[in-house]
Write a protein that holds these residues in place. Structure first.
Motif, mmCIF file in Angstrom:
data_model
loop_
_atom_site.group_PDB
_atom_site.id
_atom_site.type_symbol
_atom_site.label_atom_id
_atom_site.label_comp_id
_atom_site.label_asym_id
_atom_site.label_seq_id
_atom_site.Cartn_x
_atom_site.Cartn_y
_atom_site.Cartn_z
ATOM 1 N N GLN A 1 13.061 4.028 -45.084
ATOM 2 C CA GLN A 1 12.723 3.482 -43.770
ATOM 3 C C GLN A 1 13.364 4.343 -42.692
ATOM 4 O OE1 GLN A 1 14.034 -0.522 -43.162
ATOM 5 N NE2 GLN A 1 13.123 -0.683 -41.131
ATOM 6 N N GLN A 3 14.588 4.924 -38.879
ATOM 7 C CA GLN A 3 15.018 4.095 -37.753
ATOM 8 C C GLN A 3 15.856 4.897 -36.771
ATOM 9 O OE1 GLN A 3 17.528 0.845 -38.999
ATOM 10 N NE2 GLN A 3 18.898 2.153 -40.174
ATOM 11 N N VAL A 5 19.102 4.401 -34.018
ATOM 12 C CA VAL A 5 20.218 3.531 -33.677
ATOM 13 C C VAL A 5 20.973 4.141 -32.509
ATOM 14 C CG1 VAL A 5 22.362 2.478 -34.448
ATOM 15 C CG2 VAL A 5 20.448 2.713 -36.037
ATOM 16 N N LEU A 108 8.862 5.694 -32.653
ATOM 17 C CA LEU A 108 9.864 4.664 -32.900
ATOM 18 C C LEU A 108 10.739 4.407 -31.682
ATOM 19 C CD1 LEU A 108 11.131 5.570 -36.480
ATOM 20 C CD2 LEU A 108 9.400 3.898 -35.829
ATOM 21 N N GLY A 110 14.555 2.525 -30.585
ATOM 22 C CA GLY A 110 15.798 1.937 -31.018
ATOM 23 C C GLY A 110 15.909 0.505 -30.544
ATOM 24 N N GLN A 111 17.021 -0.128 -30.891
ATOM 25 C CA GLN A 111 17.204 -1.548 -30.563
ATOM 26 C C GLN A 111 17.717 -1.761 -29.143
ATOM 27 O OE1 GLN A 111 19.431 0.262 -32.089
ATOM 28 N NE2 GLN A 111 21.427 -0.345 -31.298
#
Length: 119
Positions: A1, A3, A5, A108, A110-111
């Motif tokens: 996966q 991702q 961060v 993508l 990030g949070q």
């Protein structure tokens, strides 16, 4: 996966500095454009700065001359050095990257990391 961060947000006084970092991890073949966006309460998400794989950078007019975007391609990271911060820079800052895996291109986010500029 795969991702993204982010890290490095926090509370800073007006005129201060912060450095945001964003690391991409997972099965990455290559990364094209990377960037930082921000969203203040009650406002739409807006572009702050972007950087191409060849390190060509673009900035929003509101941050030009105060913020610097950079990247480390070997570590799959992008950074945002923020100087001379103003209260209006307060927002959640999001990292974004166009990442190629061996199967597809992923856009993508990030949070997000909170940046608060206040005395």
């Amino acid at each position: 996966q795969v991702q993204l961060v982010e890290s490095g947000g926090g509370l800073v006084q007006p005129g201060g500095s912060l450095r945001l970092s964003c690391a991409a991890s997972g099965s990455i073949f290559s990364i094209n454009n990377m960037g930082w966006y921000r969203q203040a309460p009650g406002k739409q998400r807006e572009l702050v700065a972007t950087i191409s794989s060849a390190a060509g950078a673009n900035y929003a007019r509101s941050v030009q001359g105060r913020f610097t975007i950079s990247r480390d391609n070997a570590k799959n990271m992008v950074f945002l050095q923020m100087n001379s911060l103003k209260p209006e820079d307060t927002a959640v800052y999001y990292c974004r990257a166009d990442i190629y895996t061996n199967q597809e291109l992923l856009g993508l986010w990030g949070q997000g990391t909170q940046v608060t500029v206040s005395s």
